[in-house]
Design a protein around this motif. Sequence first.
Motif, PDB file in Angstrom:
ATOM      1  N   LEU A  10       0.839  -1.197   0.000  1.00 20.27           N
ATOM      2  CA  LEU A  10       0.000   0.000   0.000  1.00 20.27           C
ATOM      3  C   LEU A  10       0.879   1.253   0.000  1.00 20.27           C
ATOM      4  CD1 LEU A  10      -2.488  -1.410   2.589  1.00 20.27           C
ATOM      5  CD2 LEU A  10      -2.908  -1.119   0.159  1.00 20.27           C
ATOM      6  N   PRO A  11       0.389   2.351  -0.592  1.00 18.45           N
ATOM      7  CA  PRO A  11       1.209   3.568  -0.699  1.00 18.45           C
ATOM      8  C   PRO A  11       1.485   4.207   0.653  1.00 18.45           C
ATOM      9  CG  PRO A  11      -0.942   3.851  -1.778  1.00 18.45           C
ATOM     10  CD  PRO A  11      -0.902   2.473  -1.231  1.00 18.45           C
ATOM     11  N   PRO A  12       2.753   4.397   1.004  1.00 17.41           N
ATOM     12  CA  PRO A  12       3.105   4.942   2.322  1.00 17.41           C
ATOM     13  C   PRO A  12       2.499   6.303   2.608  1.00 17.41           C
ATOM     14  CG  PRO A  12       5.073   4.253   1.125  1.00 17.41           C
ATOM     15  CD  PRO A  12       3.922   4.101   0.199  1.00 17.41           C
ATOM     16  N   ASP A  13       2.329   7.129   1.588  1.00 16.64           N
ATOM     17  CA  ASP A  13       1.813   8.476   1.828  1.00 16.64           C
ATOM     18  C   ASP A  13       0.343   8.490   2.226  1.00 16.64           C
ATOM     19  OD1 ASP A  13       1.204   7.610  -0.769  1.00 16.64           O
ATOM     20  OD2 ASP A  13       0.960   9.658  -1.487  1.00 16.64           O
ATOM     21  N   ALA A  30      -5.431  -6.031   0.437  1.00 17.89           N
ATOM     22  CA  ALA A  30      -4.105  -6.245  -0.141  1.00 17.89           C
ATOM     23  C   ALA A  30      -3.632  -7.676   0.103  1.00 17.89           C
ATOM     24  CB  ALA A  30      -3.106  -5.251   0.442  1.00 17.89           C
ATOM     25  N   LEU A  31      -3.879  -8.199   1.291  1.00 18.75           N
ATOM     26  CA  LEU A  31      -3.471  -9.579   1.597  1.00 18.75           C
ATOM     27  C   LEU A  31      -4.270 -10.590   0.783  1.00 18.75           C
ATOM     28  CD1 LEU A  31      -2.971  -9.302   5.455  1.00 18.75           C
ATOM     29  CD2 LEU A  31      -1.203  -9.508   3.687  1.00 18.75           C
ATOM     30  N   GLU A  32      -5.563 -10.348   0.600  1.00 14.99           N
ATOM     31  CA  GLU A  32      -6.384 -11.240  -0.221  1.00 14.99           C
ATOM     32  C   GLU A  32      -5.911 -11.236  -1.673  1.00 14.99           C
ATOM     33  OE1 GLU A  32     -10.433 -10.011   0.289  1.00 14.99           O
ATOM     34  OE2 GLU A  32     -10.468 -10.592   2.395  1.00 14.99           O
ATOM     35  N   THR A  33      -5.574 -10.057  -2.183  1.00 14.04           N
ATOM     36  CA  THR A  33      -5.082  -9.953  -3.556  1.00 14.04           C
ATOM     37  C   THR A  33      -3.753 -10.686  -3.708  1.00 14.04           C
ATOM     38  OG1 THR A  33      -6.187  -7.841  -3.882  1.00 14.04           O
ATOM     39  CG2 THR A  33      -4.350  -8.332  -5.352  1.00 14.04           C
ATOM     40  N   ALA A  34      -2.853 -10.506  -2.750  1.00 11.21           N
ATOM     41  CA  ALA A  34      -1.558 -11.189  -2.804  1.00 11.21           C
ATOM     42  C   ALA A  34      -1.751 -12.701  -2.748  1.00 11.21           C
ATOM     43  CB  ALA A  34      -0.667 -10.712  -1.654  1.00 11.21           C
ATOM     44  N   HIS A  35      -2.658 -13.169  -1.889  1.00  8.82           N
ATOM     45  CA  HIS A  35      -2.927 -14.608  -1.780  1.00  8.82           C
ATOM     46  C   HIS A  35      -3.494 -15.150  -3.092  1.00  8.82           C
ATOM     47  CE1 HIS A  35      -4.095 -18.448  -0.110  1.00  8.82           C
ATOM     48  NE2 HIS A  35      -5.315 -18.254  -0.578  1.00  8.82           N
ATOM     49  N   ARG A  36      -4.442 -14.428  -3.674  1.00  6.73           N
ATOM     50  CA  ARG A  36      -5.047 -14.851  -4.937  1.00  6.73           C
ATOM     51  C   ARG A  36      -3.984 -14.911  -6.040  1.00  6.73           C
ATOM     52  NH1 ARG A  36      -9.367 -12.111  -4.615  1.00  6.73           N
ATOM     53  NH2 ARG A  36      -8.478 -10.146  -5.295  1.00  6.73           N
ATOM     54  N   ASN A  37      -3.111 -13.916  -6.080  1.00  7.01           N
ATOM     55  CA  ASN A  37      -2.040 -13.913  -7.077  1.00  7.01           C
ATOM     56  C   ASN A  37      -1.094 -15.090  -6.911  1.00  7.01           C
ATOM     57  OD1 ASN A  37      -3.075 -11.595  -8.229  1.00  7.01           O
ATOM     58  ND2 ASN A  37      -1.630 -10.221  -7.209  1.00  7.01           N
ATOM     59  N   ARG A  38      -0.780 -15.439  -5.664  1.00  4.33           N
ATOM     60  CA  ARG A  38       0.088 -16.603  -5.423  1.00  4.33           C
ATOM     61  C   ARG A  38      -0.591 -17.901  -5.842  1.00  4.33           C
ATOM     62  NH1 ARG A  38       1.154 -13.719  -0.720  1.00  4.33           N
ATOM     63  NH2 ARG A  38      -0.224 -15.046   0.483  1.00  4.33           N
ATOM     64  N   MET A  39      -1.905 -18.003  -5.608  1.00  2.60           N
ATOM     65  CA  MET A  39      -2.634 -19.209  -6.007  1.00  2.60           C
ATOM     66  C   MET A  39      -2.681 -19.349  -7.531  1.00  2.60           C
ATOM     67  SD  MET A  39      -3.443 -20.911  -3.362  1.00  2.60           S
ATOM     68  CE  MET A  39      -1.870 -20.393  -2.705  1.00  2.60           C
ATOM     69  N   VAL A  40      -2.894 -18.239  -8.223  1.00  4.81           N
ATOM     70  CA  VAL A  40      -2.906 -18.270  -9.688  1.00  4.81           C
ATOM     71  C   VAL A  40      -1.529 -18.675 -10.204  1.00  4.81           C
ATOM     72  CG1 VAL A  40      -3.075 -16.822 -11.762  1.00  4.81           C
ATOM     73  CG2 VAL A  40      -4.800 -16.640  -9.968  1.00  4.81           C
ATOM     74  N   LEU A  41      -0.471 -18.135  -9.610  1.00  6.74           N
ATOM     75  CA  LEU A  41       0.886 -18.481 -10.016  1.00  6.74           C
ATOM     76  C   LEU A  41       1.165 -19.964  -9.777  1.00  6.74           C
ATOM     77  CD1 LEU A  41       3.662 -17.616 -11.042  1.00  6.74           C
ATOM     78  CD2 LEU A  41       4.242 -17.019  -8.680  1.00  6.74           C
ATOM     79  N   ALA A  42       0.770 -20.470  -8.627  1.00  2.00           N
ATOM     80  CA  ALA A  42       0.988 -21.890  -8.322  1.00  2.00           C
ATOM     81  C   ALA A  42       0.213 -22.774  -9.298  1.00  2.00           C
ATOM     82  CB  ALA A  42       0.568 -22.187  -6.884  1.00  2.00           C
TER      83      ALA A  42
END
Length: 100
Positions: A10-13, A30-42
């Motif tokens: 997320l943007p620090p500002d 953000a955590l859900e998006t990161a998890h979904r991206n990792r699942m798609v990659l796997a």
Amino acid sequence: MFRGFVAAGLPPDQFWALTPRQYLIAAEAALETAHRNRMVLAWTTAILGRAKDVPALDSLIGRDRRTPAEATAELHASMQAYRQVATERGQVRSWKEWLH
């Protein structure tokens, strides 16, 4: 909290502008998006590992089919629409105001 906010991508500002509830909503999203991206990659890695014929990379990632002129025109149209909305809301500032 700030370290976790930035680590979540997320943007620090924007950190100090959020309420604690908004922070939690943004962090969870953000955590859900990161998890979904990792699942798609796997999943993609597993499927490609089993494939007899590996498809061309271009067919997997999809290229932007617009010409540079079309992309530029679309960007200009988006910026005009944004400026119109910002003007209607009284949110347009001069360059001098931006510097302060």
